[in-house]
Design a protein around this motif. Structure first.
Motif, PDB file in Angstrom:
ATOM      1  N   ALA A  21       0.836  -1.210   0.000  1.00 42.01           N
ATOM      2  CA  ALA A  21       0.000   0.000   0.000  1.00 42.01           C
ATOM      3  C   ALA A  21       0.870   1.259   0.000  1.00 42.01           C
ATOM      4  O   ALA A  21       0.596   2.217  -0.750  1.00 42.01           O
ATOM      5  N   PHE A  22       1.915   1.272   0.813  1.00 42.80           N
ATOM      6  CA  PHE A  22       2.814   2.434   0.813  1.00 42.80           C
ATOM      7  C   PHE A  22       3.585   2.541  -0.497  1.00 42.80           C
ATOM      8  O   PHE A  22       3.836   3.645  -0.986  1.00 42.80           O
ATOM      9  N   GLY A  23       3.979   1.413  -1.061  1.00 39.11           N
ATOM     10  CA  GLY A  23       4.649   1.451  -2.366  1.00 39.11           C
ATOM     11  C   GLY A  23       3.737   2.031  -3.436  1.00 39.11           C
ATOM     12  O   GLY A  23       4.178   2.819  -4.288  1.00 39.11           O
ATOM     13  N   LEU A  24       2.467   1.645  -3.407  1.00 36.73           N
ATOM     14  CA  LEU A  24       1.498   2.202  -4.355  1.00 36.73           C
ATOM     15  C   LEU A  24       1.322   3.696  -4.132  1.00 36.73           C
ATOM     16  O   LEU A  24       1.225   4.474  -5.090  1.00 36.73           O
ATOM     17  N   LEU A  25       1.308   4.116  -2.879  1.00 36.86           N
ATOM     18  CA  LEU A  25       1.178   5.536  -2.560  1.00 36.86           C
ATOM     19  C   LEU A  25       2.380   6.332  -3.070  1.00 36.86           C
ATOM     20  O   LEU A  25       2.223   7.402  -3.682  1.00 36.86           O
ATOM     21  N   ILE A  26       3.564   5.820  -2.869  1.00 38.86           N
ATOM     22  CA  ILE A  26       4.772   6.517  -3.319  1.00 38.86           C
ATOM     23  C   ILE A  26       4.842   6.550  -4.844  1.00 38.86           C
ATOM     24  O   ILE A  26       5.195   7.569  -5.450  1.00 38.86           O
ATOM     25  N   ALA A  27       4.495   5.429  -5.479  1.00 35.97           N
ATOM     26  CA  ALA A  27       4.502   5.393  -6.944  1.00 35.97           C
ATOM     27  C   ALA A  27       3.454   6.344  -7.515  1.00 35.97           C
ATOM     28  O   ALA A  27       3.692   7.010  -8.531  1.00 35.97           O
ATOM     29  N   SER A  28       2.315   6.454  -6.856  1.00 27.39           N
ATOM     30  CA  SER A  28       1.290   7.399  -7.314  1.00 27.39           C
ATOM     31  C   SER A  28       1.765   8.837  -7.152  1.00 27.39           C
ATOM     32  O   SER A  28       1.469   9.690  -7.996  1.00 27.39           O
ATOM     33  N   ALA A  29       2.498   9.104  -6.087  1.00 25.68           N
ATOM     34  CA  ALA A  29       3.051  10.447  -5.898  1.00 25.68           C
ATOM     35  C   ALA A  29       4.053  10.771  -6.999  1.00 25.68           C
ATOM     36  O   ALA A  29       4.093  11.902  -7.512  1.00 25.68           O
ATOM     37  N   GLY A  30       4.845   9.767  -7.387  1.00 27.53           N
ATOM     38  CA  GLY A  30       5.781   9.994  -8.491  1.00 27.53           C
ATOM     39  C   GLY A  30       5.046  10.228  -9.801  1.00 27.53           C
ATOM     40  O   GLY A  30       5.486  11.028 -10.643  1.00 27.53           O
ATOM     41  N   LEU A  31       3.935   9.559  -9.976  1.00 25.25           N
ATOM     42  CA  LEU A  31       3.142   9.758 -11.191  1.00 25.25           C
ATOM     43  C   LEU A  31       2.489  11.134 -11.208  1.00 25.25           C
ATOM     44  O   LEU A  31       2.442  11.801 -12.254  1.00 25.25           O
ATOM     45  N   VAL A  32       2.007  11.588 -10.057  1.00 26.79           N
ATOM     46  CA  VAL A  32       1.387  12.915  -9.967  1.00 26.79           C
ATOM     47  C   VAL A  32       2.425  14.010 -10.205  1.00 26.79           C
ATOM     48  O   VAL A  32       2.124  15.054 -10.794  1.00 26.79           O
ATOM     49  N   ALA A  33       3.658  13.779  -9.785  1.00 24.74           N
ATOM     50  CA  ALA A  33       4.714  14.769  -9.979  1.00 24.74           C
ATOM     51  C   ALA A  33       5.338  14.665 -11.367  1.00 24.74           C
ATOM     52  O   ALA A  33       6.249  15.419 -11.694  1.00 24.74           O
ATOM     53  N   GLY A  34       4.848  13.767 -12.184  1.00 28.23           N
ATOM     54  CA  GLY A  34       5.452  13.529 -13.484  1.00 28.23           C
ATOM     55  C   GLY A  34       5.056  14.530 -14.554  1.00 28.23           C
ATOM     56  O   GLY A  34       4.340  15.511 -14.330  1.00 28.23           O
ATOM     57  N   GLU A  35       5.540  14.225 -15.743  1.00 25.74           N
ATOM     58  CA  GLU A  35       5.384  15.125 -16.882  1.00 25.74           C
ATOM     59  C   GLU A  35       3.936  15.148 -17.405  1.00 25.74           C
ATOM     60  O   GLU A  35       3.475  16.178 -17.873  1.00 25.74           O
ATOM     61  N   MET A  36       3.226  14.030 -17.312  1.00 29.09           N
ATOM     62  CA  MET A  36       1.849  14.000 -17.823  1.00 29.09           C
ATOM     63  C   MET A  36       0.958  14.973 -17.064  1.00 29.09           C
ATOM     64  O   MET A  36       0.135  15.667 -17.664  1.00 29.09           O
ATOM     65  N   VAL A  37       1.112  15.025 -15.759  1.00 30.56           N
ATOM     66  CA  VAL A  37       0.294  15.929 -14.958  1.00 30.56           C
ATOM     67  C   VAL A  37       0.744  17.367 -15.173  1.00 30.56           C
ATOM     68  O   VAL A  37      -0.076  18.286 -15.283  1.00 30.56           O
ATOM     69  N   ARG A  38       2.045  17.561 -15.273  1.00 30.44           N
ATOM     70  CA  ARG A  38       2.564  18.909 -15.457  1.00 30.44           C
ATOM     71  C   ARG A  38       2.127  19.489 -16.799  1.00 30.44           C
ATOM     72  O   ARG A  38       1.733  20.655 -16.884  1.00 30.44           O
ATOM     73  N   GLN A  39       2.136  18.683 -17.845  1.00 35.08           N
ATOM     74  CA  GLN A  39       1.754  19.151 -19.185  1.00 35.08           C
ATOM     75  C   GLN A  39       0.253  18.964 -19.461  1.00 35.08           C
ATOM     76  O   GLN A  39      -0.237  19.424 -20.480  1.00 35.08           O
ATOM     77  N   ARG A  40      -0.429  18.254 -18.594  1.00 30.67           N
ATOM     78  CA  ARG A  40      -1.865  17.967 -18.721  1.00 30.67           C
ATOM     79  C   ARG A  40      -2.209  17.305 -20.051  1.00 30.67           C
ATOM     80  O   ARG A  40      -3.151  17.684 -20.737  1.00 30.67           O
TER      81      ARG A  40
END
Length: 128
Positions: A21-40
């Motif tokens: 569960a914590f690994g999924l949380l950390i990986a999701s945080a990395g995904l949210v901080a990624g380029e897809m979210v930044r560029q929308r």
């Protein structure tokens, strides 16, 4: 004789679930901080391939861990109604069953009913 069943679940099953569960949380945080979210835009998915793979892998492990635990548990646990019925059957012994039985319905004749009613009326009249 009572049948004993051994459920084979790893000793550290809680720690594995929490770690996944914590690994999924950390990986999701990395995904949210990624380029897809930044560029929308989903066009930048290749830039976020590592967080995407981590999210998928951690979600898969958490799901697999949950399913294996539930399957191992549910294979050996009877439904609540079966367990309840078994406990009732074991608790009810032959001497208790004789007390718990409903007696046969006795039929009264009209004369007996009239005599009982007359007795009660006379008893009520005698009471001041």
């Amino acid at each position: 004789m009572a049948k004993t069943v051994e459920i084979k679940i790893a000793d550290d099953i809680e720690f594995r679930a929490i770690a996944n569960a914590f690994g999924l949380l950390i990986a999701s945080a990395g995904l949210v901080a990624g380029e897809m979210v930044r560029q929308r835009s989903f066009e930048y998915w290749l830039d976020d391939i590592v967080p995407l793979l981590f999210v998928c892998w951690m979600a898969f492990r958490l799901y697999r861990n949950f399913l294996s635990t539930m399957n191992a548990y549910l294979d050996y646990v009877p439904p609540p109604s079966v367990a309840r019925d078994r406990k009732i059957r074991e608790a009810l012994k032959s001497e208790q069953a004789a007390v718990a039985q409903i007696s046969a319905k006795t039929g009264y004749s009209e004369e007996q009913v009239a005599a009982e009613v007359a007795k009660r009326i006379s008893a009520m009249k005698k009471k001041p």
